[in-house]
Design an enzyme around this catalytic site. Structure first.
Site, PDB file in Angstrom:
ATOM      1  N   ASP A 143       0.865  -1.247  -0.044  1.00 38.65           N
ATOM      2  CA  ASP A 143      -0.037   0.032   0.096  1.00 38.65           C
ATOM      3  C   ASP A 143       0.903   1.407  -0.100  1.00 38.65           C
ATOM      4  O   ASP A 143       2.129   1.142   0.269  1.00 38.65           O
ATOM      5  CB  ASP A 143      -0.758   0.024   1.140  1.00 38.65           C
ATOM      6  CG  ASP A 143      -1.860  -1.205   1.294  1.00 38.65           C
ATOM      7  OD1 ASP A 143      -2.274  -1.548   0.131  1.00 38.65           O
ATOM      8  OD2 ASP A 143      -2.392  -1.476   2.406  1.00 38.65           O
TER       9      ASP A 143
HETATM   10  N1  URA Z   1      -1.326  -6.080   3.618  1.00 34.93           N
HETATM   11  C1  URA Z   1      -1.657  -4.771   3.954  1.00 34.93           C
HETATM   12  O1  URA Z   1      -2.721  -4.655   4.464  1.00 34.93           O
HETATM   13  N2  URA Z   1      -1.044  -3.820   3.084  1.00 34.93           N
HETATM   14  C2  URA Z   1      -0.179  -3.905   2.497  1.00 34.93           C
HETATM   15  O2  URA Z   1       0.473  -3.020   1.914  1.00 34.93           O
HETATM   16  C3  URA Z   1       0.519  -5.409   2.496  1.00 34.93           C
HETATM   17  C4  URA Z   1      -0.042  -6.411   3.065  1.00 34.93           C
END
Ligand code: URA
Length: 244
Positions: free
Chosen positions: A110
């Site tokens: 993310d």
């Molecule tokens: N899980 C998440 O919630 N976000 C990420 O960036 C990676 C795994």
């Protein structure tokens, strides 16, 4: 980022790099009038070409095989994990300079997630690393609000419904109890969109910080935030969980 190797090399060398023939045999093909560069037959030696030229041998378009590259990046917060962003935000590729191969991120972190991200131009590697059936472990440090009870941590371990999808078993360990938050180490073998955050939301403990620290048996090591480096062949195997 530039994607085409603009470096000019001799035509016979380029043909050899494309796997058409040895350099010497390529020279013979050129002399025999079988090679066209940008629509014109070339019969003399010494012509320089790059990936920007259209080269045909016996009428068949040839392409230079890209060297396979594998890169690890310690992703900072504030970058999208895509090759380009329609909203004009910074992408992880903005952090990588001087790589001619057409690399792309393997899986996704993310915008605000930090840590280990791999980039490659090897589609087979990307598939193996991200395919849920292949079960490559991904390790995260998740700082969550409050202090989850043992029962709630067990829910994460056994699998929770994150909205139409039951997560498969995860390893969950408390790393540190802070005053108002808890740092959990969570190892999952899948990579659904926002999976770790959604898992923690499901048990009522929102993630305030998330960092990926390992993929397979490959860890971030001493790589600083925002820095990247090439993987060694052994590390490529570590990332696929094939070596320890
Ligand atoms: N899980 C998440 O919630 N976000 C990420 O960036 C990676 C795994």
């Amino acid at each position: 980022m530039k994607y085409k190797n603009k470096e000019k090399v001799r035509l016979q060398k380029y043909m050899a790099q494309c796997g058409v023939a040895s350099r010497r045999h390529s020279e013979e093909l050129i002399r025999a009038g079988k090679v066209m560069v940008n629509g014109k037959t070339v019969t003399q030696m010494g012509v320089l070409v790059s990936d920007e030229d259209e080269i045909r041998v016996d009428g068949v378009l040839i392409k230079r095989e890209e060297k396979k590259v594998y890169i690890m990046l310690n992703k900072p917060s504030g970058y999208v994990t895509t090759v380009s962003d329609p909203r004009g935000r910074r992408t992880v590729l903005d952090l990588i300079d001087g790589v001619d191969e057409r690399i792309y991120p393997v899986g996704r972190l993310d915008y605000d997630t930090t840590g280990l991200l791999l980039l490659t131009n090897d589609g087979d590697f990307a598939y193996e690393s991200t395919h849920p059936g292949k079960m490559v472990a991904k390790t995260y440090l998740a700082e969550v609000k409050g202090r989850p009870s043992d029962d709630k941590l067990d829910m994460l371990r056994y699998g929770v419904d994150i909205g139409g999808f039951i997560t498969s078993p995860a390893d969950v360990e408390v790393i540190k109890n802070k005053e108002k938050s808890t740092i959990l180490k969570i190892i999952i073998h899948e990579g659904r969109n926002r999976q770790v955050k959604r898992m923690c939301e499901t048990i009522g403990h929102e993630v305030v910080k998330l960092k990926r620290t390992a993929i397979g048996n490959l860890t971030l090591g001493k790589l600083k935030t925002g820095q990247w480096r090439y993987l060694t062949p052994r590390e490529v195997n570590l990332a696929l969980g094939r070596a320890k």
